[in-house]
Every structure is written in C-alpha cells, then in structure tokens.
Design a protein around this motif. Structure first.
Motif, PDB file in Angstrom:
ATOM      1  N   MET A  35       0.781  -1.063   0.032  1.00  0.00           N
ATOM      2  CA  MET A  35      -0.075   0.044  -0.040  1.00  0.00           C
ATOM      3  C   MET A  35       0.813   1.346  -0.207  1.00  0.00           C
ATOM      4  N   THR A  36       0.745   2.078  -0.841  1.00  0.00           N
ATOM      5  CA  THR A  36       1.453   3.319  -1.084  1.00  0.00           C
ATOM      6  C   THR A  36       1.002   4.460   0.193  1.00  0.00           C
ATOM      7  N   TYR A  37       2.013   4.806   0.791  1.00  0.00           N
ATOM      8  CA  TYR A  37       1.924   6.073   1.803  1.00  0.00           C
ATOM      9  C   TYR A  37       2.500   7.252   1.320  1.00  0.00           C
ATOM     10  N   THR A  38       1.536   8.232   1.414  1.00  0.00           N
ATOM     11  CA  THR A  38       2.135   9.685   0.986  1.00  0.00           C
ATOM     12  C   THR A  38       2.617  10.323   2.306  1.00  0.00           C
ATOM     13  N   VAL A  39       3.634  10.548   2.198  1.00  0.00           N
ATOM     14  CA  VAL A  39       4.547  11.083   3.433  1.00  0.00           C
ATOM     15  C   VAL A  39       4.018  12.664   3.669  1.00  0.00           C
ATOM     16  N   ASP A  40       3.647  12.815   5.017  1.00  0.00           N
ATOM     17  CA  ASP A  40       3.069  14.353   5.294  1.00  0.00           C
ATOM     18  C   ASP A  40       4.131  14.867   6.173  1.00  0.00           C
ATOM     19  N   PHE A  41       4.707  16.180   5.578  1.00  0.00           N
ATOM     20  CA  PHE A  41       5.803  16.688   6.509  1.00  0.00           C
ATOM     21  C   PHE A  41       5.261  17.675   7.549  1.00  0.00           C
ATOM     22  N   VAL A  42       3.929  17.973   7.264  1.00  0.00           N
ATOM     23  CA  VAL A  42       3.320  18.936   8.740  1.00  0.00           C
ATOM     24  C   VAL A  42       3.031  18.007   9.601  1.00  0.00           C
ATOM     25  N   THR A  43       2.657  16.718   9.662  1.00  0.00           N
ATOM     26  CA  THR A  43       2.261  16.111  10.759  1.00  0.00           C
ATOM     27  C   THR A  43       2.950  14.857  10.622  1.00  0.00           C
ATOM     28  N   VAL A  44       4.184  14.612  11.216  1.00  0.00           N
ATOM     29  CA  VAL A  44       5.085  13.691  11.071  1.00  0.00           C
ATOM     30  C   VAL A  44       4.502  12.243  11.606  1.00  0.00           C
ATOM     31  N   SER A  45       4.656  11.071  10.981  1.00  0.00           N
ATOM     32  CA  SER A  45       3.958   9.922  11.472  1.00  0.00           C
ATOM     33  C   SER A  45       5.129   8.711  11.226  1.00  0.00           C
ATOM     34  N   THR A  46       5.045   7.853  12.124  1.00  0.00           N
ATOM     35  CA  THR A  46       5.821   6.248  12.071  1.00  0.00           C
ATOM     36  C   THR A  46       5.325   5.529  11.186  1.00  0.00           C
ATOM     37  N   VAL A  47       4.109   5.869  10.645  1.00  0.00           N
ATOM     38  CA  VAL A  47       3.479   4.752   9.819  1.00  0.00           C
ATOM     39  C   VAL A  47       4.421   3.960   8.741  1.00  0.00           C
ATOM     40  N   GLY A  48       4.872   2.762   9.196  1.00  0.00           N
ATOM     41  CA  GLY A  48       5.696   1.843   8.153  1.00  0.00           C
ATOM     42  C   GLY A  48       6.909   1.625   8.840  1.00  0.00           C
ATOM     43  N   LEU A  49       7.140   2.419   9.823  1.00  0.00           N
ATOM     44  CA  LEU A  49       8.692   2.523  10.263  1.00  0.00           C
ATOM     45  C   LEU A  49       8.691   2.138  11.803  1.00  0.00           C
ATOM     46  N   GLU A  50       7.620   1.621  12.420  1.00  0.00           N
ATOM     47  CA  GLU A  50       7.282   1.230  13.985  1.00  0.00           C
ATOM     48  C   GLU A  50       8.398   0.493  14.351  1.00  0.00           C
ATOM     49  N   ASP A  69       7.736  20.260  -6.616  1.00  0.00           N
ATOM     50  CA  ASP A  69       6.330  20.213  -6.392  1.00  0.00           C
ATOM     51  C   ASP A  69       5.901  18.652  -6.595  1.00  0.00           C
ATOM     52  N   HIS A  70       6.721  17.753  -6.004  1.00  0.00           N
ATOM     53  CA  HIS A  70       6.463  16.241  -5.973  1.00  0.00           C
ATOM     54  C   HIS A  70       6.171  15.872  -4.748  1.00  0.00           C
ATOM     55  N   VAL A  71       4.918  15.091  -4.817  1.00  0.00           N
ATOM     56  CA  VAL A  71       4.222  14.594  -3.468  1.00  0.00           C
ATOM     57  C   VAL A  71       5.135  13.084  -3.544  1.00  0.00           C
ATOM     58  N   PHE A  72       5.889  13.291  -2.232  1.00  0.00           N
ATOM     59  CA  PHE A  72       6.739  11.939  -1.996  1.00  0.00           C
ATOM     60  C   PHE A  72       5.870  10.848  -1.126  1.00  0.00           C
ATOM     61  N   THR A  73       5.880   9.761  -1.925  1.00  0.00           N
ATOM     62  CA  THR A  73       5.165   8.638  -1.495  1.00  0.00           C
ATOM     63  C   THR A  73       6.070   7.425  -1.314  1.00  0.00           C
ATOM     64  N   VAL A  74       5.688   6.554  -0.233  1.00  0.00           N
ATOM     65  CA  VAL A  74       6.567   5.080  -0.190  1.00  0.00           C
ATOM     66  C   VAL A  74       5.747   4.140   0.022  1.00  0.00           C
ATOM     67  N   GLU A  75       6.381   2.906  -0.082  1.00  0.00           N
ATOM     68  CA  GLU A  75       5.737   1.796   0.055  1.00  0.00           C
ATOM     69  C   GLU A  75       6.420   0.730   0.762  1.00  0.00           C
ATOM     70  N   ALA A  76       5.708  -0.202   1.336  1.00  0.00           N
ATOM     71  CA  ALA A  76       6.504  -1.618   2.060  1.00  0.00           C
ATOM     72  C   ALA A  76       7.679  -1.853   1.053  1.00  0.00           C
ATOM     73  N   ALA A  77       8.986  -1.851   1.543  1.00  0.00           N
ATOM     74  CA  ALA A  77       9.990  -2.405   0.784  1.00  0.00           C
ATOM     75  C   ALA A  77       9.502  -3.873   0.113  1.00  0.00           C
ATOM     76  N   ASP A  78       8.973  -4.615   0.820  1.00  0.00           N
ATOM     77  CA  ASP A  78       8.431  -5.840  -0.019  1.00  0.00           C
ATOM     78  C   ASP A  78       7.559  -5.598  -1.237  1.00  0.00           C
ATOM     79  N   ASP A  79       7.059  -4.419  -1.071  1.00  0.00           N
ATOM     80  CA  ASP A  79       6.027  -3.977  -2.303  1.00  0.00           C
ATOM     81  C   ASP A  79       6.803  -3.315  -3.409  1.00  0.00           C
ATOM     82  N   ALA A  80       7.943  -2.998  -3.142  1.00  0.00           N
ATOM     83  CA  ALA A  80       8.769  -2.094  -4.142  1.00  0.00           C
ATOM     84  C   ALA A  80      10.160  -2.660  -4.435  1.00  0.00           C
ATOM     85  N   PRO A  81      10.302  -4.024  -4.958  1.00  0.00           N
ATOM     86  CA  PRO A  81      11.348  -4.760  -5.168  1.00  0.00           C
ATOM     87  C   PRO A  81      12.295  -4.109  -6.184  1.00  0.00           C
TER      88      PRO A  81
END
Length: 154
Positions: free
Chosen positions: A1-16, A40-52
């Motif tokens: 699942m893709t996660y859009t990284v929010d730099f206003v409200t920092v979250s540890t989602v995916g990094l726990e 002006d790029h929206v930075f998204t990440v996904e689980a490493a297993d989903d981004a081989p």
C-alpha cells in the motif's frame, strides 16, 4: 500500500519496528518537504516488499560500485523521476536512509547518498569508508550524511 509522506504531521507509519522510528519518520518527512518545495513532487513510499525494483536498484548500485551490502532490513522504498533525475530511496530499520540520484543526461551528476537518523550508530558496513557531516533539520533533528559519486551506467 502506498503511503503519502506528510511533512506537516510527521508519522511513524511503516517505520514502527525501527528503534529510532521517530527520528527516521522525521528524516523521511524532511525528504518529502524537500521534494515538495523544490520539484512540487508528492513524496510517497511503500513497504520494501512491495517495491522490489527500487530496493534492488539501490542494492545493485551499492554492491557494484563499492561492494557495500547493507545489513539492516529495508522497511520502505520509493522510486520516481523529477525533471531529468531518477531517484530511488530505501529506508532501513536501523534508521539509515539511502538514496540514488541518477541524472539521465549528465553522468557527472549521479550519486548515492547516506543519511543517518538521530540516535543511530554508523553502520559497520559504512563506518570505515565514509565520513559523515552533520546537518540540522526541524523535522529530523541532527542528520548525519555522506555520499559517493556513481561511476558506471545503470
């Protein structure tokens, strides 16, 4: 699942699972802010297993350029292109972030960057090879970073 990284409200989602999850989340948010402000790029990440492909690209370049194998488990990754630059990021459980900046049309502007989250030790596989400069970030505290220039074509 893709996660859009929010730099206003920092979250540890995916990094726990990281022992420095808060600092690593700040480092990830710092990257997101940079790419939003500069490109002006929206930075998204996904689980490493989903981004081989992204993980394999980073690992291949590290291995072939410098014989480096990162011991820590990759948690998240992303790959994208902004302007003429192909980017790939991998965020590791230890708190390490590795990025590959590969300019498509200028072989002199290709590099691998290492960033260490606040509170983590320099990984053994990097300690004897690189010196790390310090940089302050409102989102990530003190970031230590280093890099090397990519010499081959990928």
């Amino acid at each position: 699942m893709t996660y859009t990284v929010d730099f206003v409200t920092v979250s540890t989602v995916g990094l726990e699972s990281s022992p420095v999850a808060d600092a690593l989340a700040g480092l990830r948010a710092n990257e997101a802010r940079y790419f939003r402000n500069k490109y002006d790029h929206v930075f998204t990440v996904e689980a490493a297993d989903d981004a081989p492909e992204a993980v394999d690209r980073v690992h291949r370049i590290l291995r072939e350029e410098r014989g480096i194998v990162i011991a820590s488990r990759p948690l998240e990754a992303t790959a994208f292109q902004v302007e003429n630059i192909r980017m790939a990021f991998v965020f590791y459980e230890s708190g390490l972030a590795v990025n590959v900046m590969y300019t498509v049309d200028d072989p002199k502007k290709r590099a691998v960057g290492f960033k260490l989250s606040e509170g983590m030790e320099v990984p053994e596989e990097l300690a004897s090879r690189f010196k790390f400069a310090r940089q302050k970030s409102k989102l990530a505290g003190t970031i230590r970073g280093s890099f090397f220039v990519i010499k081959n074509e990928y």
